[in-house]
Scaffold this active site. Structure first.
Site, PDB file in Angstrom:
ATOM      1  N   ASP A 167       0.819  -1.224   0.000  1.00 57.93           N
ATOM      2  CA  ASP A 167       0.000   0.000   0.000  1.00 57.93           C
ATOM      3  C   ASP A 167       0.852   1.274   0.000  1.00 57.93           C
ATOM      4  O   ASP A 167       0.316   2.380  -0.074  1.00 57.93           O
ATOM      5  CB  ASP A 167      -0.960  -0.002   1.200  1.00 57.93           C
ATOM      6  CG  ASP A 167      -0.214  -0.078   2.530  1.00 57.93           C
ATOM      7  OD1 ASP A 167       1.033  -0.098   2.531  1.00 57.93           O
ATOM      8  OD2 ASP A 167      -0.885  -0.135   3.582  1.00 57.93           O
TER       9      ASP A 167
ATOM     10  N   ASP B  77      19.493  -4.811  -0.465  1.00 56.45           N
ATOM     11  CA  ASP B  77      18.765  -3.555  -0.708  1.00 56.45           C
ATOM     12  C   ASP B  77      18.765  -2.677   0.546  1.00 56.45           C
ATOM     13  O   ASP B  77      18.319  -1.530   0.494  1.00 56.45           O
ATOM     14  CB  ASP B  77      17.323  -3.834  -1.164  1.00 56.45           C
ATOM     15  CG  ASP B  77      16.580  -4.770  -0.229  1.00 56.45           C
ATOM     16  OD1 ASP B  77      17.118  -5.847   0.091  1.00 56.45           O
ATOM     17  OD2 ASP B  77      15.461  -4.421   0.199  1.00 56.45           O
TER      18      ASP B  77
HETATM   19  P1  AMP Z   1      12.200  -3.063   3.671  1.00 57.75           P
HETATM   20  O1  AMP Z   1      11.804  -4.315   4.359  1.00 57.75           O
HETATM   21  O2  AMP Z   1      11.660  -1.825   4.285  1.00 57.75           O
HETATM   22  O3  AMP Z   1      13.662  -2.964   3.412  1.00 57.75           O
HETATM   23  O4  AMP Z   1      11.481  -3.140   2.238  1.00 57.75           O
HETATM   24  C1  AMP Z   1      11.764  -4.114   1.251  1.00 57.75           C
HETATM   25  C2  AMP Z   1      11.045  -3.750  -0.038  1.00 57.75           C
HETATM   26  O5  AMP Z   1       9.625  -3.819   0.134  1.00 57.75           O
HETATM   27  C3  AMP Z   1      11.329  -2.351  -0.533  1.00 57.75           C
HETATM   28  O6  AMP Z   1      11.347  -2.386  -1.945  1.00 57.75           O
HETATM   29  C4  AMP Z   1      10.149  -1.570  -0.011  1.00 57.75           C
HETATM   30  O7  AMP Z   1       9.911  -0.405  -0.774  1.00 57.75           O
HETATM   31  C5  AMP Z   1       9.020  -2.566  -0.166  1.00 57.75           C
HETATM   32  N1  AMP Z   1       7.916  -2.307   0.783  1.00 57.75           N
HETATM   33  C6  AMP Z   1       7.943  -2.485   2.142  1.00 57.75           C
HETATM   34  N2  AMP Z   1       6.766  -2.152   2.682  1.00 57.75           N
HETATM   35  C7  AMP Z   1       5.961  -1.735   1.675  1.00 57.75           C
HETATM   36  C8  AMP Z   1       4.609  -1.263   1.596  1.00 57.75           C
HETATM   37  N3  AMP Z   1       3.848  -1.135   2.679  1.00 57.75           N
HETATM   38  N4  AMP Z   1       4.137  -0.937   0.373  1.00 57.75           N
HETATM   39  C9  AMP Z   1       4.887  -1.060  -0.733  1.00 57.75           C
HETATM   40  N5  AMP Z   1       6.148  -1.516  -0.731  1.00 57.75           N
HETATM   41  C10 AMP Z   1       6.697  -1.853   0.460  1.00 57.75           C
HETATM   42 MG    MG Z   2      14.727  -1.498   2.666  1.00 55.95          MG
END
Ligand code: AMP
Ligand code: MG
Length: 464
Positions: A111, A238
């Site tokens: 979202d 990432d």
């Molecule tokens: P993270 O776990 O924050 O490092 O996120 C890993 C990937 O998932 C990244 O590409 C984020 O942008 C994507 N992501 C995490 N949460 C969301 C969300 N609520 N909506 C869209 N993309 C998300």
């Molecule tokens: Mg991240």
């Protein structure tokens, strides 16, 4: 510094980014603003209203790939964040990133939103890092959106204004490498170098030098994390930034009771990113970076691999040296002796055996005390006696190497819980003291006390 709503990243090849219009939120309300940081950066007086009126502004979502818990995903990117602005010019500059600002072309099924508690958590922990003097992205403000975000239950939505030296990650290089876009790869490397590394020395292969610098910064960063008992939790490629700042505080935590294999993340079942695995996992990530950079190193792949290996081989020795140096300083020891690697290992073993609180173990050490008679204490005292510095000098070294305060899980949880129902006092108190974690006046403060059994937090959740 100047505040600009144009993005230098937009000058890079279009494969790396998408522009988007940021959506206004229902009822923005500042929950916490980092006035000290704004002042240090010399932001214009009206920075809050300028930044907070982000609705309608042109944002930029960055594309990246990433190995997540070992599995490769070729298409990630800013799914719930966007570059909003840039601060500064020429010399030093920072991205102002808006996290939780809504769907982007990279949101996949997400979202694009974030919860208030997750964004406040990042605010607390990143500012704790800044207080500790460990490289980190910073938090400028958390703004509640007035909109619900649906997770396991309906939660309050929020956005975080995050500052970083840049948001280029290992996964950004992987994104181009897997698409074999070598020209874009060069542009990206040049951009990151110009922004955060400067020019390679005369006669040195510039991309090899960049790789060397990135490796060196990570070796140092991981040693610093471990010296304060920190577990990042999600060291995916990432979430590893080239500039060497700690980034993406998800299910991370500082340890209370020391155990080398401790994990906190509710999704890290195999213990992949446990405290003591962090150097090996960082090297694994850096190897993925080196692979992605091979086409920049030499046309002859075998030669490029040999060049990359030479740099990667420097990681563990540098990490070990810095890790030992930091732990020796925590023990009041100024200069490393040959036998100190064993002594540091024995210290960690002793801490684990005695189930010591990671932070308070070092605070309880007193070079002048004569009543401690465990074998480990005797070895430590003998080691102190074996250096030219006095006990008073050792005490001073320990005071600047051992924080009194870390962002203890149960205190973070307590602050978030109160903030959710509008009581900001615990949050503000915690953030204020975490700015000065070496302040000896904190001795005896309730904030330095480890959790009791009821208070202990055993897992942290992504809480996106
Ligand atoms: P993270 O776990 O924050 O490092 O996120 C890993 C990937 O998932 C990244 O590409 C984020 O942008 C994507 N992501 C995490 N949460 C969301 C969300 N609520 N909506 C869209 N993309 C998300
Ligand atoms: Mg991240």
């Amino acid at each position: 510094m100047s505040l600009s709503f144009t993005h230098s990243y937009a000058s890079l090849p279009p494969i790396l980014h998408r522009s988007l219009a940021l959506e206004p939120v229902a009822a923005p309300r500042t929950v916490i603003a980092n006035l000290a940081l704004a002042k240090a950066l010399n932001l214009p007086a009206n920075w809050q209203e300028t930044l907070l009126n982000f609705g309608g502004k042109q944002g930029l979502a960055m594309a990246y790939a990433g190995h997540q818990f070992g599995g490769f995903n070729a298409q990630l990117g800013d799914g719930r964040a966007a570059l909003l602005a840039e601060i500064g010019s020429g010399g030093e500059s920072f991205d102002v990133h808006l996290k939780g600002s809504g769907a982007t072309p990279f949101s996949r099924n997400g979202d694009g939103k974030a919860t208030l508690s997750a964004m406040l958590r990042e605010y607390i922990v990143s500012e704790a890092f800044a207080g500790l003097g460990i490289p980190t992205t910073r938090s400028l403000a958390v703004v509640a959106t007035g909109e619900p975000v649906y997770r396991e239950r309906a939660e309050q939505g929020a956005v975080l204004f995050r500052l970083a030296k840049s948001h280029v990650r290992v996964g950004t290089f992987q994104y181009l490498a897997v698409r074999k876009d070598i020209e874009a790869l060069k542009s990206l490397a040049d951009y990151e170098m110009a922004r955060n590394f400067g020019k390679a020395p005369e006669g040195v292969h510039k991309y090899l030098w960049l790789l060397e610098q990135v490796i060196s910064r990570q070796a140092s960063l991981i040693a610093q994390w471990m010296s304060v008992g920190f577990i990042h939790g999600v060291m995916n490629t990432d979430n590893m930034q080239l500039a060497g700042e700690t980034i993406d505080f998800g299910p991370c935590a500082f340890m209370d009771v020391f155990h080398p294999q401790k994990v906190f993340s509710s999704i890290d079942h195999g213990g992949r990113y446990a405290w003591d695995k962090q150097p090996v996992m960082a090297l694994w990530n850096l190897t993925r970076l080196a692979e992605a950079m091979l086409p920049l190193l030499d046309e002859d792949r075998a030669k490029a691999i040999a060049m990359a290996e030479t740099e990667l081989e420097k990681f563990l020795p540098q990490f070990e040296r810095e890790f030992e140096q930091r732990f020796l300083a925590k023990l009041g020891i100024f200069e490393r002796h040959e036998s100190d690697a064993d002594f540091v290992a024995a210290t960690l073993q002793h801490m684990a055996d005695t189930q010591s609180d990671f932070t308070n173990f070092f605070l309880a050490l007193n070079p002048d005390a004569t009543n401690e008679n465990s074998p480990w204490h005797k070895t430590w005292k003998a080691r102190l006696a074996d250096q030219p510095q006095t006990a008073a000098e050792a005490t001073m070294l320990m005071a600047r190497s051992n924080p009194l305060l870390i962002a203890r899980n149960h205190r973070v949880a307590e602050a978030l819980k109160a903030a959710e129902v509008g009581d900001l006092a615990p949050l503000e108190r915690l953030v204020a003291v975490l700015k000065h974690p070496f302040d000896q006046a904190l001795r005896g403060s309730d904030l330095t006390t480890p959790p009791n059994e009821q208070e202990e937090v055993r897992q942290t959740f992504c809480g996106t």
